[in-house]
Design an enzyme around this catalytic site. Sequence first.
Site, PDB file in Angstrom:
ATOM      1  N   VAL A 160     -16.657 -10.254 -39.045  1.00  0.00           N
ATOM      2  CA  VAL A 160     -15.491 -10.561 -38.198  1.00  0.00           C
ATOM      3  C   VAL A 160     -15.852 -10.896 -36.748  1.00  0.00           C
ATOM      4  O   VAL A 160     -14.977 -11.269 -35.975  1.00  0.00           O
ATOM      5  CB  VAL A 160     -14.400  -9.455 -38.209  1.00  0.00           C
ATOM      6  CG1 VAL A 160     -13.689  -9.382 -39.525  1.00  0.00           C
ATOM      7  CG2 VAL A 160     -14.970  -8.114 -37.793  1.00  0.00           C
TER       8      VAL A 160
ATOM      9  N   TYR B 281     -15.496 -11.885 -49.181  1.00  0.00           N
ATOM     10  CA  TYR B 281     -14.266 -11.166 -49.572  1.00  0.00           C
ATOM     11  C   TYR B 281     -13.394 -12.042 -50.464  1.00  0.00           C
ATOM     12  O   TYR B 281     -13.910 -12.662 -51.401  1.00  0.00           O
ATOM     13  CB  TYR B 281     -13.486 -10.692 -48.331  1.00  0.00           C
ATOM     14  CG  TYR B 281     -14.394 -10.183 -47.254  1.00  0.00           C
ATOM     15  CD1 TYR B 281     -15.128  -9.012 -47.461  1.00  0.00           C
ATOM     16  CD2 TYR B 281     -14.562 -10.861 -46.058  1.00  0.00           C
ATOM     17  CE1 TYR B 281     -15.992  -8.553 -46.489  1.00  0.00           C
ATOM     18  CE2 TYR B 281     -15.435 -10.398 -45.086  1.00  0.00           C
ATOM     19  CZ  TYR B 281     -16.135  -9.250 -45.313  1.00  0.00           C
ATOM     20  OH  TYR B 281     -17.002  -8.794 -44.353  1.00  0.00           O
TER      21      TYR B 281
ATOM     22  N   TYR C  48     -21.990   3.620 -39.545  1.00  0.00           N
ATOM     23  CA  TYR C  48     -21.383   2.342 -39.971  1.00  0.00           C
ATOM     24  C   TYR C  48     -20.877   1.527 -38.773  1.00  0.00           C
ATOM     25  O   TYR C  48     -21.184   0.341 -38.634  1.00  0.00           O
ATOM     26  CB  TYR C  48     -20.246   2.640 -40.963  1.00  0.00           C
ATOM     27  CG  TYR C  48     -19.422   1.423 -41.310  1.00  0.00           C
ATOM     28  CD1 TYR C  48     -19.875   0.500 -42.250  1.00  0.00           C
ATOM     29  CD2 TYR C  48     -18.189   1.185 -40.698  1.00  0.00           C
ATOM     30  CE1 TYR C  48     -19.134  -0.641 -42.552  1.00  0.00           C
ATOM     31  CE2 TYR C  48     -17.445   0.062 -41.001  1.00  0.00           C
ATOM     32  CZ  TYR C  48     -17.911  -0.842 -41.931  1.00  0.00           C
ATOM     33  OH  TYR C  48     -17.176  -1.965 -42.231  1.00  0.00           O
TER      34      TYR C  48
ATOM     35  N   LYS D 272     -24.244  -5.901 -43.392  1.00  0.00           N
ATOM     36  CA  LYS D 272     -24.166  -5.269 -44.723  1.00  0.00           C
ATOM     37  C   LYS D 272     -25.202  -5.828 -45.700  1.00  0.00           C
ATOM     38  O   LYS D 272     -25.568  -5.181 -46.676  1.00  0.00           O
ATOM     39  CB  LYS D 272     -22.737  -5.410 -45.270  1.00  0.00           C
ATOM     40  CG  LYS D 272     -21.729  -4.644 -44.407  1.00  0.00           C
ATOM     41  CD  LYS D 272     -20.286  -4.918 -44.778  1.00  0.00           C
ATOM     42  CE  LYS D 272     -19.332  -4.195 -43.830  1.00  0.00           C
ATOM     43  NZ  LYS D 272     -17.916  -4.532 -44.075  1.00  0.00           N
TER      44      LYS D 272
ATOM     45  N   SER E 144     -20.046  -7.484 -40.240  1.00  0.00           N
ATOM     46  CA  SER E 144     -20.358  -7.294 -41.668  1.00  0.00           C
ATOM     47  C   SER E 144     -21.572  -8.061 -42.156  1.00  0.00           C
ATOM     48  O   SER E 144     -22.001  -7.831 -43.291  1.00  0.00           O
ATOM     49  CB  SER E 144     -19.156  -7.672 -42.522  1.00  0.00           C
ATOM     50  OG  SER E 144     -18.154  -6.697 -42.378  1.00  0.00           O
TER      51      SER E 144
END
Length: 318
Positions: free
Chosen positions: A263, A245, A193, A69, A66
Amino acid sequence: MPSQSLETVVAEIAAEMAARPDRGQVATYIPELGRVDPNQFAIAVALPDGSVVCAGDCATFFSIQSVSKVFTLTLALGLAGDRLWNRVGREPSGSRFNSIVQLEHERGIPRNPFINAGAIAITDLILSGHKPREALAEILRFMQFLADDDSVYIDQAVAASEERTGFNNRALANFMKGFGVIENPVEYVLGVYFHHCAIAMTCRQLAKAGTFLAHLGKNPATGNSVVTAERAKRINAVMLTCGHYDGSGEFAYRVGLPGKSGVGGGILAVVPGKASVAVWSPGLDASGNSHLGRIALERLTARMGWSIFGAPADMGVG
Ligand SMILES: NC(=O)CC[C@H](N)C(=O)O
C-alpha cells in the site's frame, strides 16, 4: 528480440507515467502514508550482471509495506521449511488484503502468506524463540544483504503511525490467537509486523533485492545463494496467484508476471531468467495496488515480450 533497447523502453514508460493525470489514491488509513506526494514514479530493472536500468524517482526511499511479505515468507520458509504450510494456506483469497471473513470458516488459518492475516502468522513464525527486536533486526539485515546496501532502514514514523491505527490488524491477530494459530503475544507479533511493513527502500534497492527470485534462488552478480531453485519457484508461484489480493487475476491478465504489491505504492515483479523489476507510484487502485505501477509493468512486459505467458515483444508500439 525486443525491437528497442531496455533503456529506451524504461525511459519512455517513466515519461508517460510522469505525465498521466490519473494517479490513484494514496493510502490514508495509515496517516503517515497519506502525506506522500502522489506525483512520484520510479521504475528499476535489475539485470543478472548486477546492473540496474532506472528511470524516474529511483533514488527516493518509500515504504515497501506488503512487498516485505515476500521476504518474510522467504525467511520463514528457511526457518520452518514446508511445515509452514500447516499454518498458512497458499490459495488466492479473492478478498481484500485486510479481510477477516475467511478466518472464521477456516479454523483461523489464513488463505495465503500475502494477505495481512497470513503475513501476521508468518511474522509469528519468525518471532518464535526470539525477542521482537532480534526478529526485526534479522529481517532488516536480510533486506540489506539482498539489496547489497546498508542504507535500507525502518521508517519509525510510518511504523508508529500504523501502530496507532492498526485496529483491523489487531482484530486479525487476536482472532487467529483465539484459534491457536498465533503462538507469541499478539502485541509482540504486531510490533514486528508493523515495523517490517515500514521498511523503506528505493526502487533500485528493491529490484536488486528480488534478483534471487528471477535466477533460481541465486544472485548471479554477487554469487550469493539465497534459496534453492525449487523454493524460488514456489515463492514465485504464490506471488503470481496471491501477490495482488483480489486484484491478482487482473495483474496476471495484464502484466503476466509473479508480483507483490504494497500500500506504499511499490510492486516487485519477477521476470524468470531475465530480470527483477521494482516500480513505485504511491496512488492505489480499488484493490490497494499501485495504479500507475501496474500500468507501467503492463507496458514493460508488452514491449519487452516479458510476460511468462509468452506473447512476443511489441514492435515498438507503446
Ligand atoms: N497491503 C499492504 O501493503 C498492507 C500492509 C499494511 N502494513 C497493513 O497491514 O495494512
